[in-house]
Structure formats: structure tokens, C-alpha cells
Design a protein around this motif. Sequence first.
Motif, PDB file in Angstrom:
ATOM      1  N   LEU A 178      -7.340   2.989  -1.162  1.00 28.65           N
ATOM      2  CA  LEU A 178      -5.954   2.082  -1.475  1.00 28.65           C
ATOM      3  C   LEU A 178      -6.163   0.988  -0.616  1.00 28.65           C
ATOM      4  O   LEU A 178      -5.984   1.497   0.491  1.00 28.65           O
ATOM      5  CB  LEU A 178      -5.044   3.005  -1.770  1.00 28.65           C
ATOM      6  CG  LEU A 178      -4.880   4.026  -2.675  1.00 28.65           C
ATOM      7  CD1 LEU A 178      -3.562   4.798  -2.688  1.00 28.65           C
ATOM      8  CD2 LEU A 178      -5.070   3.478  -4.139  1.00 28.65           C
ATOM      9  N   GLY A 179      -5.950  -0.108  -0.913  1.00 29.48           N
ATOM     10  CA  GLY A 179      -5.922  -1.350   0.068  1.00 29.48           C
ATOM     11  C   GLY A 179      -5.418  -2.458  -0.843  1.00 29.48           C
ATOM     12  O   GLY A 179      -5.310  -2.702  -1.961  1.00 29.48           O
ATOM     13  N   VAL A 180      -5.273  -3.520  -0.009  1.00 32.94           N
ATOM     14  CA  VAL A 180      -4.901  -4.768  -0.588  1.00 32.94           C
ATOM     15  C   VAL A 180      -5.337  -6.092   0.280  1.00 32.94           C
ATOM     16  O   VAL A 180      -5.313  -6.182   1.438  1.00 32.94           O
ATOM     17  CB  VAL A 180      -3.385  -4.975  -1.072  1.00 32.94           C
ATOM     18  CG1 VAL A 180      -2.545  -5.039   0.384  1.00 32.94           C
ATOM     19  CG2 VAL A 180      -3.168  -6.352  -1.425  1.00 32.94           C
ATOM     20  N   VAL A 181      -6.152  -7.035  -0.321  1.00 32.35           N
ATOM     21  CA  VAL A 181      -6.603  -8.329   0.262  1.00 32.35           C
ATOM     22  C   VAL A 181      -5.901  -9.335  -0.515  1.00 32.35           C
ATOM     23  O   VAL A 181      -6.213  -9.612  -1.559  1.00 32.35           O
ATOM     24  CB  VAL A 181      -8.292  -8.187   0.376  1.00 32.35           C
ATOM     25  CG1 VAL A 181      -8.420  -9.358   1.184  1.00 32.35           C
ATOM     26  CG2 VAL A 181      -8.554  -6.786   0.784  1.00 32.35           C
ATOM     27  N   GLY A 199      -9.293   1.502  -5.497  1.00 27.73           N
ATOM     28  CA  GLY A 199      -7.837   0.857  -5.673  1.00 27.73           C
ATOM     29  C   GLY A 199      -7.457  -0.046  -4.631  1.00 27.73           C
ATOM     30  O   GLY A 199      -6.538  -0.064  -3.955  1.00 27.73           O
ATOM     31  N   VAL A 200      -8.464  -1.036  -4.601  1.00 28.48           N
ATOM     32  CA  VAL A 200      -8.102  -2.135  -3.335  1.00 28.48           C
ATOM     33  C   VAL A 200      -7.938  -3.138  -4.315  1.00 28.48           C
ATOM     34  O   VAL A 200      -8.808  -3.858  -5.037  1.00 28.48           O
ATOM     35  CB  VAL A 200      -9.317  -2.259  -2.592  1.00 28.48           C
ATOM     36  CG1 VAL A 200      -9.324  -3.340  -1.592  1.00 28.48           C
ATOM     37  CG2 VAL A 200      -9.842  -0.821  -1.820  1.00 28.48           C
ATOM     38  N   LEU A 201      -6.616  -3.644  -4.135  1.00 30.68           N
ATOM     39  CA  LEU A 201      -6.134  -4.851  -4.856  1.00 30.68           C
ATOM     40  C   LEU A 201      -6.917  -6.182  -4.259  1.00 30.68           C
ATOM     41  O   LEU A 201      -6.999  -6.512  -2.865  1.00 30.68           O
ATOM     42  CB  LEU A 201      -4.637  -5.155  -4.871  1.00 30.68           C
ATOM     43  CG  LEU A 201      -3.928  -4.058  -5.444  1.00 30.68           C
ATOM     44  CD1 LEU A 201      -2.504  -4.271  -5.313  1.00 30.68           C
ATOM     45  CD2 LEU A 201      -4.322  -3.840  -6.974  1.00 30.68           C
ATOM     46  N   THR A 202      -7.283  -7.047  -4.935  1.00 33.73           N
ATOM     47  CA  THR A 202      -7.492  -8.451  -4.483  1.00 33.73           C
ATOM     48  C   THR A 202      -6.880  -9.474  -5.392  1.00 33.73           C
ATOM     49  O   THR A 202      -7.379  -9.754  -6.438  1.00 33.73           O
ATOM     50  CB  THR A 202      -9.059  -8.472  -4.572  1.00 33.73           C
ATOM     51  OG1 THR A 202      -9.539  -8.300  -5.990  1.00 33.73           O
ATOM     52  CG2 THR A 202     -10.039  -7.618  -3.934  1.00 33.73           C
ATOM     53  N   ALA A 222     -17.475  -6.580   1.670  1.00 37.17           N
ATOM     54  CA  ALA A 222     -17.582  -5.583   2.579  1.00 37.17           C
ATOM     55  C   ALA A 222     -17.282  -4.304   2.066  1.00 37.17           C
ATOM     56  O   ALA A 222     -17.634  -3.089   2.039  1.00 37.17           O
ATOM     57  CB  ALA A 222     -17.163  -5.969   4.012  1.00 37.17           C
ATOM     58  N   VAL A 223     -15.702  -4.363   1.521  1.00 37.21           N
ATOM     59  CA  VAL A 223     -15.353  -2.965   0.918  1.00 37.21           C
ATOM     60  C   VAL A 223     -15.949  -2.745  -0.206  1.00 37.21           C
ATOM     61  O   VAL A 223     -16.019  -1.481  -0.458  1.00 37.21           O
ATOM     62  CB  VAL A 223     -13.568  -3.439   0.930  1.00 37.21           C
ATOM     63  CG1 VAL A 223     -12.841  -2.139   0.171  1.00 37.21           C
ATOM     64  CG2 VAL A 223     -13.073  -3.821   2.217  1.00 37.21           C
ATOM     65  N   ASN A 224     -16.200  -3.373  -1.062  1.00 35.86           N
ATOM     66  CA  ASN A 224     -16.790  -3.283  -2.520  1.00 35.86           C
ATOM     67  C   ASN A 224     -18.005  -2.641  -2.169  1.00 35.86           C
ATOM     68  O   ASN A 224     -18.441  -1.479  -2.658  1.00 35.86           O
ATOM     69  CB  ASN A 224     -16.886  -4.605  -3.101  1.00 35.86           C
ATOM     70  CG  ASN A 224     -17.470  -4.420  -4.657  1.00 35.86           C
ATOM     71  OD1 ASN A 224     -16.991  -3.229  -5.181  1.00 35.86           O
ATOM     72  ND2 ASN A 224     -18.473  -4.855  -4.949  1.00 35.86           N
ATOM     73  N   THR A 270       0.601  -1.212  -0.206  1.00 36.29           N
ATOM     74  CA  THR A 270       0.020   0.026   0.042  1.00 36.29           C
ATOM     75  C   THR A 270       0.915   1.240  -0.104  1.00 36.29           C
ATOM     76  O   THR A 270       0.331   2.357  -0.663  1.00 36.29           O
ATOM     77  CB  THR A 270      -1.054   0.088   1.175  1.00 36.29           C
ATOM     78  OG1 THR A 270      -0.245  -0.148   2.354  1.00 36.29           O
ATOM     79  CG2 THR A 270      -2.072  -1.059   1.103  1.00 36.29           C
ATOM     80  N   ASP A 271       2.216   1.218   0.428  1.00 36.56           N
ATOM     81  CA  ASP A 271       2.891   2.418   0.471  1.00 36.56           C
ATOM     82  C   ASP A 271       3.463   2.715  -0.898  1.00 36.56           C
ATOM     83  O   ASP A 271       3.315   4.032  -1.296  1.00 36.56           O
ATOM     84  CB  ASP A 271       4.070   2.166   1.298  1.00 36.56           C
ATOM     85  CG  ASP A 271       4.040   2.201   2.749  1.00 36.56           C
ATOM     86  OD1 ASP A 271       2.710   2.679   3.107  1.00 36.56           O
ATOM     87  OD2 ASP A 271       4.838   1.917   3.500  1.00 36.56           O
ATOM     88  N   LYS A 272       3.469   1.632  -1.737  1.00 38.60           N
ATOM     89  CA  LYS A 272       3.827   1.915  -3.099  1.00 38.60           C
ATOM     90  C   LYS A 272       2.702   2.441  -3.803  1.00 38.60           C
ATOM     91  O   LYS A 272       2.855   3.291  -4.786  1.00 38.60           O
ATOM     92  CB  LYS A 272       4.543   0.568  -3.810  1.00 38.60           C
ATOM     93  CG  LYS A 272       5.821   0.180  -3.205  1.00 38.60           C
ATOM     94  CD  LYS A 272       6.194  -1.168  -3.943  1.00 38.60           C
ATOM     95  CE  LYS A 272       7.510  -1.674  -3.646  1.00 38.60           C
ATOM     96  NZ  LYS A 272       7.788  -2.873  -4.553  1.00 38.60           N
ATOM     97  N   MET A 273       1.572   1.941  -3.579  1.00 36.82           N
ATOM     98  CA  MET A 273       0.400   2.405  -4.150  1.00 36.82           C
ATOM     99  C   MET A 273      -0.033   3.766  -3.745  1.00 36.82           C
ATOM    100  O   MET A 273      -0.334   4.675  -4.719  1.00 36.82           O
ATOM    101  CB  MET A 273      -0.969   1.681  -3.859  1.00 36.82           C
ATOM    102  CG  MET A 273      -0.828  -0.038  -4.332  1.00 36.82           C
ATOM    103  SD  MET A 273      -2.234  -1.033  -3.665  1.00 36.82           S
ATOM    104  CE  MET A 273      -3.388  -0.160  -4.592  1.00 36.82           C
ATOM    105  N   LEU A 274       0.295   4.071  -2.630  1.00 38.68           N
ATOM    106  CA  LEU A 274      -0.045   5.666  -2.057  1.00 38.68           C
ATOM    107  C   LEU A 274       1.027   6.430  -2.858  1.00 38.68           C
ATOM    108  O   LEU A 274       0.717   7.503  -3.499  1.00 38.68           O
ATOM    109  CB  LEU A 274       0.156   5.669  -0.452  1.00 38.68           C
ATOM    110  CG  LEU A 274       0.228   7.233  -0.282  1.00 38.68           C
ATOM    111  CD1 LEU A 274      -1.092   7.655  -0.262  1.00 38.68           C
ATOM    112  CD2 LEU A 274       0.443   7.068   1.218  1.00 38.68           C
ATOM    113  N   GLU A 275       2.257   6.133  -3.041  1.00 34.66           N
ATOM    114  CA  GLU A 275       3.165   6.887  -3.565  1.00 34.66           C
ATOM    115  C   GLU A 275       2.976   6.991  -5.018  1.00 34.66           C
ATOM    116  O   GLU A 275       3.088   8.094  -5.666  1.00 34.66           O
ATOM    117  CB  GLU A 275       4.832   6.073  -3.842  1.00 34.66           C
ATOM    118  CG  GLU A 275       5.547   6.830  -4.474  1.00 34.66           C
ATOM    119  CD  GLU A 275       6.892   6.167  -4.114  1.00 34.66           C
ATOM    120  OE1 GLU A 275       8.007   6.552  -5.043  1.00 34.66           O
ATOM    121  OE2 GLU A 275       7.124   5.069  -3.631  1.00 34.66           O
ATOM    122  N   GLY A 276       2.318   6.025  -5.809  1.00 36.70           N
ATOM    123  CA  GLY A 276       1.800   6.012  -7.140  1.00 36.70           C
ATOM    124  C   GLY A 276       0.551   7.045  -7.530  1.00 36.70           C
ATOM    125  O   GLY A 276       0.620   7.814  -8.299  1.00 36.70           O
TER     126      GLY A 276
END
Length: 156
Positions: free
Chosen positions: A80-83, A116-119, A97-99, A29-35
Motif C-alpha cells: 500500500l502506498g500513494v504517489v 495497492g499503490v495509488l498513482t 520502480a515500485v511497479n 495510506t492510513d485510510k488504505m491500511l484501515e480498509g
Amino acid sequence: MAIELIEGDTNPGKVKIGIVASRWNSMITDKMLEGALNALKGNGIAENDITVVRCPGSYEIPLTVQKLLEHREVSGVVALGVVIRGGTPHFEYVCDAVNRGITDLILKHNKPISFGVLTTDDVKQALERAGDKGNKGGEAALALLEMISMEQNLIS
């Protein structure tokens, strides 16, 4: 009679943007935030027009987005997140739940929220989507700018 085409672009002008990024799986998520930040700044959004809120995990993203929309003046939010899939049904519960939460907030607040939540099935896939093969955080930020611009064009 000609067909009217209404589109957006990634230059909506002076807007304020919120970003909610989970800390769980922060190496991703830090890389996604930077992007996302790079994409916003690269399209003319000033740093002082960006608010970043960190939450513990992806499950907490919808409530955090809601609080951001209620307490800050923003034109839209990048979520932004990742599951990452594991051996239990937890993955499906969190993703659903997130969707559902983000979809409900879009309609409730009538503001764009980019998803921007990766699954992913594994960490390797998540890392690829966070920078090695494109950055989904940056893509989500660009999608948000386009939605804000499209809305501006639609109502003007």
C-alpha cells in the motif's frame, strides 16, 4: 470434455498475511491500511495472522516487501502506498520502480503480492480512492485473498 475452471474466492482459510504500507501521504495510506485490515478481518483472517510493516515512502515498498517475505512466514503481501503527480519526472521514476520491484518479487518469491499503490494526479483523487469512493486498500486485500485461494485450488 468439459472446460476446467479454476478460480479463487476471498476465503482461503488459515493463512498469514503481510501488509507493507508507506507512511508518506499518511492521511491517505492510513485510510488504505484501515480498509485492508477491515477487509482481511471481515473475511476471517485473525489479527494475530496479520503482520503490518510501515516504510517511509512508496519507493521503499519493494525492499520492505522483500524483507517481509524473507523474515516472516506469510502467504502473501498487500503493498500500500500513494504517489501523487507533481511538476517533475519524479512521479514516473517512483511509479516505474515500485511497479517493477513488486513484479520482480512476485516472480522471485512465487507468492502473491497485491498492488495497492495509488498513482494519482492530485490529492483529491487519492483521497477518493482511499475511502470517499471505495477503498483501494480493502480492494487490494481482497485481491490478495482471492489469489491465495486460486493458488490453493490450482495445486490441490
